[in-house]
Design a protein around this motif. Sequence first.
Motif, PDB file in Angstrom:
ATOM      1  N   TYR A 208      -5.977  -0.499  -1.994  1.00  0.00           N
ATOM      2  CA  TYR A 208      -6.811  -0.582  -0.791  1.00  0.00           C
ATOM      3  C   TYR A 208      -7.579  -1.895  -0.679  1.00  0.00           C
ATOM      4  CZ  TYR A 208      -8.771   2.265   3.013  1.00  0.00           C
ATOM      5  OH  TYR A 208      -9.093   2.815   4.222  1.00  0.00           O
TER       6      TYR A 208
ATOM      7  N   ASP B 150       0.519  -3.761   4.810  1.00  0.00           N
ATOM      8  CA  ASP B 150       0.830  -4.329   3.500  1.00  0.00           C
ATOM      9  C   ASP B 150       0.430  -5.798   3.445  1.00  0.00           C
ATOM     10  OD1 ASP B 150       1.924  -1.980   2.498  1.00  0.00           O
ATOM     11  OD2 ASP B 150       4.001  -2.595   2.851  1.00  0.00           O
TER      12      ASP B 150
ATOM     13  N   TYR C 256       0.858  -1.176   0.000  1.00  0.00           N
ATOM     14  CA  TYR C 256       0.000   0.000   0.000  1.00  0.00           C
ATOM     15  C   TYR C 256       0.897   1.230   0.000  1.00  0.00           C
ATOM     16  CZ  TYR C 256      -3.710   3.191   1.515  1.00  0.00           C
ATOM     17  OH  TYR C 256      -4.614   4.222   1.598  1.00  0.00           O
TER      18      TYR C 256
ATOM     19  N   THR D 229      -4.430  -5.443   0.378  1.00  0.00           N
ATOM     20  CA  THR D 229      -4.092  -4.812   1.648  1.00  0.00           C
ATOM     21  C   THR D 229      -4.686  -5.634   2.793  1.00  0.00           C
ATOM     22  OG1 THR D 229      -3.975  -2.619   0.672  1.00  0.00           O
ATOM     23  CG2 THR D 229      -4.455  -2.714   3.017  1.00  0.00           C
TER      24      THR D 229
ATOM     25  N   ARG E 100      -2.564   4.147  -4.089  1.00  0.00           N
ATOM     26  CA  ARG E 100      -3.066   3.643  -2.806  1.00  0.00           C
ATOM     27  C   ARG E 100      -4.540   3.247  -2.909  1.00  0.00           C
ATOM     28  NH1 ARG E 100      -0.576   8.268  -0.801  1.00  0.00           N
ATOM     29  NH2 ARG E 100      -2.628   8.991  -0.115  1.00  0.00           N
TER      30      ARG E 100
END
Length: 135
Positions: free
Chosen positions: A40, A91, A29, A44, A36
């Motif tokens: 998401y 992450d 991420y 993630t 990002r």
Amino acid sequence: MVEICARDLLTPVGLRSLAPGDPKYTGRYIGGAVERDVAYHQGTVWSWLLGPFALAHYRVYGDAAHANALLAGLAAHLDEACIGSISEILDGNPPHTPRGCFAQAWSVSETLRAYHHLARSRTASRARVTRLTGG
């Protein structure tokens, strides 16, 4: 479903939003807002999902000790981002670097909710064994 989630999504600090084997998986991420936003929900790790997953595991397999052990990976995380708290996201790829909000209320509350439910389950189970065995 619990077995598939454990196999494909479970990490020591939460559940990934997408399995690493998926072509759209994004393991880190990082980057600008657009990068990002893409990451998401593409791999993630969401820490708050670990509590509900541990409870689902317990409901399916009936092993409170094992379900509680699923929460243990968060113990080391308590010393990482915001000491004594749990990050919103991490992450998807190891070492699961904390990202997003460094002290997320729902991450903390879902972990505590699961922990307390499992502790009560273990206590109730011991009481039942004691009544059944007379010891």
